[in-house]
Design a protein around this motif. Structure first.
Motif, PDB file in Angstrom:
ATOM      1  N   GLY A 119       0.813  -1.214   0.000  1.00  0.00           N
ATOM      2  CA  GLY A 119       0.000   0.000   0.000  1.00  0.00           C
ATOM      3  C   GLY A 119       0.847   1.263   0.000  1.00  0.00           C
ATOM      4  N   LYS A 120       1.942   1.245   0.742  1.00  0.00           N
ATOM      5  CA  LYS A 120       2.811   2.421   0.794  1.00  0.00           C
ATOM      6  C   LYS A 120       3.636   2.575  -0.477  1.00  0.00           C
ATOM      7  CE  LYS A 120       6.588   4.784   2.977  1.00  0.00           C
ATOM      8  NZ  LYS A 120       7.463   5.023   4.090  1.00  0.00           N
ATOM      9  N   TRP A 121       4.131   1.471  -1.027  1.00  0.00           N
ATOM     10  CA  TRP A 121       5.141   1.537  -2.072  1.00  0.00           C
ATOM     11  C   TRP A 121       4.662   1.217  -3.491  1.00  0.00           C
ATOM     12  CZ3 TRP A 121       9.400   3.935  -0.747  1.00  0.00           C
ATOM     13  CH2 TRP A 121       9.837   3.901   0.591  1.00  0.00           C
ATOM     14  N   SER A 122       3.436   0.749  -3.671  1.00  0.00           N
ATOM     15  CA  SER A 122       3.029   0.279  -5.006  1.00  0.00           C
ATOM     16  C   SER A 122       3.090   1.357  -6.075  1.00  0.00           C
ATOM     17  CB  SER A 122       1.646  -0.367  -4.962  1.00  0.00           C
ATOM     18  OG  SER A 122       0.655   0.594  -4.669  1.00  0.00           O
ATOM     19  N   SER A 123       2.672   2.569  -5.769  1.00  0.00           N
ATOM     20  CA  SER A 123       2.723   3.651  -6.772  1.00  0.00           C
ATOM     21  C   SER A 123       4.157   3.948  -7.186  1.00  0.00           C
ATOM     22  CB  SER A 123       2.080   4.929  -6.231  1.00  0.00           C
ATOM     23  OG  SER A 123       0.707   4.735  -6.014  1.00  0.00           O
ATOM     24  N   ALA A 124       5.054   3.887  -6.226  1.00  0.00           N
ATOM     25  CA  ALA A 124       6.467   4.160  -6.519  1.00  0.00           C
ATOM     26  C   ALA A 124       7.100   3.011  -7.305  1.00  0.00           C
ATOM     27  CB  ALA A 124       7.234   4.401  -5.226  1.00  0.00           C
ATOM     28  N   LEU A 125       6.663   1.793  -7.051  1.00  0.00           N
ATOM     29  CA  LEU A 125       7.207   0.663  -7.798  1.00  0.00           C
ATOM     30  C   LEU A 125       6.718   0.654  -9.241  1.00  0.00           C
ATOM     31  CD1 LEU A 125       7.041  -2.282  -5.240  1.00  0.00           C
ATOM     32  CD2 LEU A 125       9.095  -1.234  -6.205  1.00  0.00           C
ATOM     33  N   SER A 126       5.432   0.923  -9.420  1.00  0.00           N
ATOM     34  CA  SER A 126       4.864   0.817 -10.765  1.00  0.00           C
ATOM     35  C   SER A 126       5.025   2.088 -11.588  1.00  0.00           C
ATOM     36  CB  SER A 126       3.391   0.415 -10.693  1.00  0.00           C
ATOM     37  OG  SER A 126       2.640   1.385  -9.985  1.00  0.00           O
ATOM     38  N   LEU A 127       5.121   3.240 -10.938  1.00  0.00           N
ATOM     39  CA  LEU A 127       5.229   4.532 -11.621  1.00  0.00           C
ATOM     40  C   LEU A 127       4.041   4.721 -12.570  1.00  0.00           C
ATOM     41  CD1 LEU A 127       9.086   4.660 -12.217  1.00  0.00           C
ATOM     42  CD2 LEU A 127       7.776   5.962 -10.532  1.00  0.00           C
ATOM     43  N   GLY A 128       4.249   5.265 -13.751  1.00  0.00           N
ATOM     44  CA  GLY A 128       3.166   5.447 -14.708  1.00  0.00           C
ATOM     45  C   GLY A 128       2.017   6.277 -14.150  1.00  0.00           C
ATOM     46  N   ASP A 129       0.794   5.920 -14.544  1.00  0.00           N
ATOM     47  CA  ASP A 129      -0.388   6.673 -14.122  1.00  0.00           C
ATOM     48  C   ASP A 129      -0.511   6.735 -12.601  1.00  0.00           C
ATOM     49  OD1 ASP A 129      -1.144   7.204 -16.740  1.00  0.00           O
ATOM     50  OD2 ASP A 129      -2.485   5.464 -16.861  1.00  0.00           O
ATOM     51  N   GLU A 130      -0.261   5.606 -11.948  1.00  0.00           N
ATOM     52  CA  GLU A 130      -0.350   5.541 -10.487  1.00  0.00           C
ATOM     53  C   GLU A 130       0.652   6.502  -9.837  1.00  0.00           C
ATOM     54  OE1 GLU A 130      -0.382   1.991  -7.217  1.00  0.00           O
ATOM     55  OE2 GLU A 130      -0.384   1.394  -9.334  1.00  0.00           O
ATOM     56  N   GLY A 131       1.870   6.483 -10.321  1.00  0.00           N
ATOM     57  CA  GLY A 131       2.894   7.371  -9.780  1.00  0.00           C
ATOM     58  C   GLY A 131       2.573   8.837 -10.037  1.00  0.00           C
ATOM     59  N   ARG A 132       2.098   9.149 -11.242  1.00  0.00           N
ATOM     60  CA  ARG A 132       1.737  10.549 -11.545  1.00  0.00           C
ATOM     61  C   ARG A 132       0.597  11.015 -10.649  1.00  0.00           C
ATOM     62  NH1 ARG A 132       3.404   8.679 -16.475  1.00  0.00           N
ATOM     63  NH2 ARG A 132       1.387   7.815 -17.078  1.00  0.00           N
ATOM     64  N   ARG A 133      -0.324  10.114 -10.335  1.00  0.00           N
ATOM     65  CA  ARG A 133      -1.465  10.467  -9.490  1.00  0.00           C
ATOM     66  C   ARG A 133      -1.057  10.638  -8.018  1.00  0.00           C
ATOM     67  NH1 ARG A 133      -4.667   5.688  -9.328  1.00  0.00           N
ATOM     68  NH2 ARG A 133      -3.449   5.227  -7.481  1.00  0.00           N
ATOM     69  N   ASP A 134      -0.217   9.744  -7.528  1.00  0.00           N
ATOM     70  CA  ASP A 134       0.031   9.665  -6.092  1.00  0.00           C
ATOM     71  C   ASP A 134       1.297  10.359  -5.602  1.00  0.00           C
ATOM     72  OD1 ASP A 134      -2.242   8.094  -6.031  1.00  0.00           O
ATOM     73  OD2 ASP A 134      -1.141   6.197  -5.936  1.00  0.00           O
ATOM     74  N   ILE A 135       2.269  10.565  -6.478  1.00  0.00           N
ATOM     75  CA  ILE A 135       3.561  11.074  -6.020  1.00  0.00           C
ATOM     76  C   ILE A 135       3.749  12.490  -6.541  1.00  0.00           C
ATOM     77  CG2 ILE A 135       6.052  10.681  -5.928  1.00  0.00           C
ATOM     78  CD1 ILE A 135       5.418   7.694  -6.591  1.00  0.00           C
ATOM     79  N   ASN A 136       3.414  13.445  -5.701  1.00  0.00           N
ATOM     80  CA  ASN A 136       3.566  14.859  -6.053  1.00  0.00           C
ATOM     81  C   ASN A 136       3.326  15.724  -4.825  1.00  0.00           C
ATOM     82  OD1 ASN A 136       0.638  15.292  -5.875  1.00  0.00           O
ATOM     83  ND2 ASN A 136       0.553  14.123  -7.769  1.00  0.00           N
ATOM     84  N   GLU A 137       3.569  17.000  -5.008  1.00  0.00           N
ATOM     85  CA  GLU A 137       3.326  18.018  -3.976  1.00  0.00           C
ATOM     86  C   GLU A 137       4.078  17.755  -2.677  1.00  0.00           C
ATOM     87  OE1 GLU A 137      -0.855  18.803  -3.591  1.00  0.00           O
ATOM     88  OE2 GLU A 137      -1.091  19.099  -5.754  1.00  0.00           O
ATOM     89  N   GLN A 138       5.320  17.284  -2.820  1.00  0.00           N
ATOM     90  CA  GLN A 138       6.190  17.087  -1.670  1.00  0.00           C
ATOM     91  C   GLN A 138       7.485  17.862  -1.893  1.00  0.00           C
ATOM     92  OE1 GLN A 138       5.406  15.565   1.090  1.00  0.00           O
ATOM     93  NE2 GLN A 138       3.499  14.646   0.398  1.00  0.00           N
ATOM     94  N   PRO A 139       8.023  18.462  -0.835  1.00  0.00           N
ATOM     95  CA  PRO A 139       9.304  19.162  -0.978  1.00  0.00           C
ATOM     96  C   PRO A 139      10.455  18.173  -1.087  1.00  0.00           C
ATOM     97  CG  PRO A 139       8.633  19.140   1.318  1.00  0.00           C
ATOM     98  CD  PRO A 139       7.497  18.515   0.530  1.00  0.00           C
ATOM     99  N   LEU A 140      11.583  18.655  -1.502  1.00  0.00           N
ATOM    100  CA  LEU A 140      12.775  17.817  -1.639  1.00  0.00           C
ATOM    101  C   LEU A 140      13.080  17.075  -0.341  1.00  0.00           C
ATOM    102  CD1 LEU A 140      15.192  16.846  -3.296  1.00  0.00           C
ATOM    103  CD2 LEU A 140      16.401  18.929  -2.596  1.00  0.00           C
ATOM    104  N   GLU A 141      12.902  17.732   0.788  1.00  0.00           N
ATOM    105  CA  GLU A 141      13.213  17.112   2.085  1.00  0.00           C
ATOM    106  C   GLU A 141      12.439  15.810   2.290  1.00  0.00           C
ATOM    107  OE1 GLU A 141      14.480  21.009   1.728  1.00  0.00           O
ATOM    108  OE2 GLU A 141      12.372  20.421   1.701  1.00  0.00           O
ATOM    109  N   TYR A 142      11.225  15.754   1.807  1.00  0.00           N
ATOM    110  CA  TYR A 142      10.417  14.532   1.924  1.00  0.00           C
ATOM    111  C   TYR A 142      11.116  13.364   1.226  1.00  0.00           C
ATOM    112  CZ  TYR A 142       6.700  11.188   0.902  1.00  0.00           C
ATOM    113  OH  TYR A 142       5.971  10.041   0.776  1.00  0.00           O
ATOM    114  N   TYR A 143      11.549  13.581  -0.008  1.00  0.00           N
ATOM    115  CA  TYR A 143      12.214  12.524  -0.768  1.00  0.00           C
ATOM    116  C   TYR A 143      13.560  12.165  -0.154  1.00  0.00           C
ATOM    117  CZ  TYR A 143       8.557  13.701  -4.053  1.00  0.00           C
ATOM    118  OH  TYR A 143       7.336  13.949  -4.623  1.00  0.00           O
ATOM    119  N   LEU A 144      14.278  13.173   0.318  1.00  0.00           N
ATOM    120  CA  LEU A 144      15.567  12.917   0.966  1.00  0.00           C
ATOM    121  C   LEU A 144      15.393  12.035   2.196  1.00  0.00           C
ATOM    122  CD1 LEU A 144      17.218  16.456   0.735  1.00  0.00           C
ATOM    123  CD2 LEU A 144      17.701  14.442  -0.689  1.00  0.00           C
TER     124      LEU A 144
END
Length: 172
Positions: A83-108
């Motif tokens: 549930g936490k990682w599936s969007s990041a693993l699959s990327l594509g539409d799921e990743g575009r939908r779920d992974i955004n609006e976070q500052p660099l510090e979040y990813y770091l």
């Protein structure tokens, strides 16, 4: 600081330490590459089918995380982990939908948290563990060394995509 010497850090078995040295070098270069990116840079989509830099960074973390689970725990993701990682693993539409609006510090922090666990676990492993073989459900053999080589190659490959995206953003 980026280290350009592959050597086994103190506390690791020789070959495991060499792997750690390579993992840490790859990560240092990635961190240098993304330094100073703004949220708009991290969320930028070059085309409607591309992945953002933020999504690629989460993918790098997700690949490392799933390889931790496979190699250290001999299992696949649980439902909660998926549930936490599936969007990041699959990327594509799921990743575009779920992974955004976070500052660099979040990813770091995501990258750092996963890496801390990797380094902690690798300190407990010996060279025999690196070469321990297992088999995928389709019958294809692999060893732990290959799994961690894949973590390296995946990060390096996606860092190339990040560089390309940054270059294209500068042109605009």
């Amino acid at each position: 600081m980026i280290d350009y010497v592959i050597k086994s850090p103190k506390g690791y078995a020789d070959k495991v330490g060499e792997l750690v040295s390579m993992l840490e070098h790859a990560r240092a270069v990635t961190l240098w590459e993304i330094g100073g990116l703004r949220m708009a840079d991290l969320d930028h989509l070059q085309t409607r089918h591309s992945n953002s830099i933020g999504a690629l960074l989460m993918h790098i973390a997700a690949i490392e995380k799933v390889h931790q689970v496979i190699s250290f725990e001999n299992r696949d993701f649980s439902e909660a982990e998926n549930g936490k990682w599936s969007s990041a693993l699959s990327l594509g539409d799921e990743g575009r939908r779920d992974i955004n609006e976070q500052p660099l510090e979040y990813y770091l922090e995501e990258l750092a948290e996963v890496r801390r666990e990797t380094l902690k676990q690798l300190k407990t492993k010996d060279e025999a563990w690196l070469f321990k073989e297992n088999t995928w459900p389709n019958g294809v053999a692999f060893n732990n060394y290959y799994l961690w080589f894949h973590v390296l190659e995946d990060e390096i490959s996606h860092r190339g995509q990040i560089r390309m995206l940054k270059r294209e953003m500068k042109k605009k």
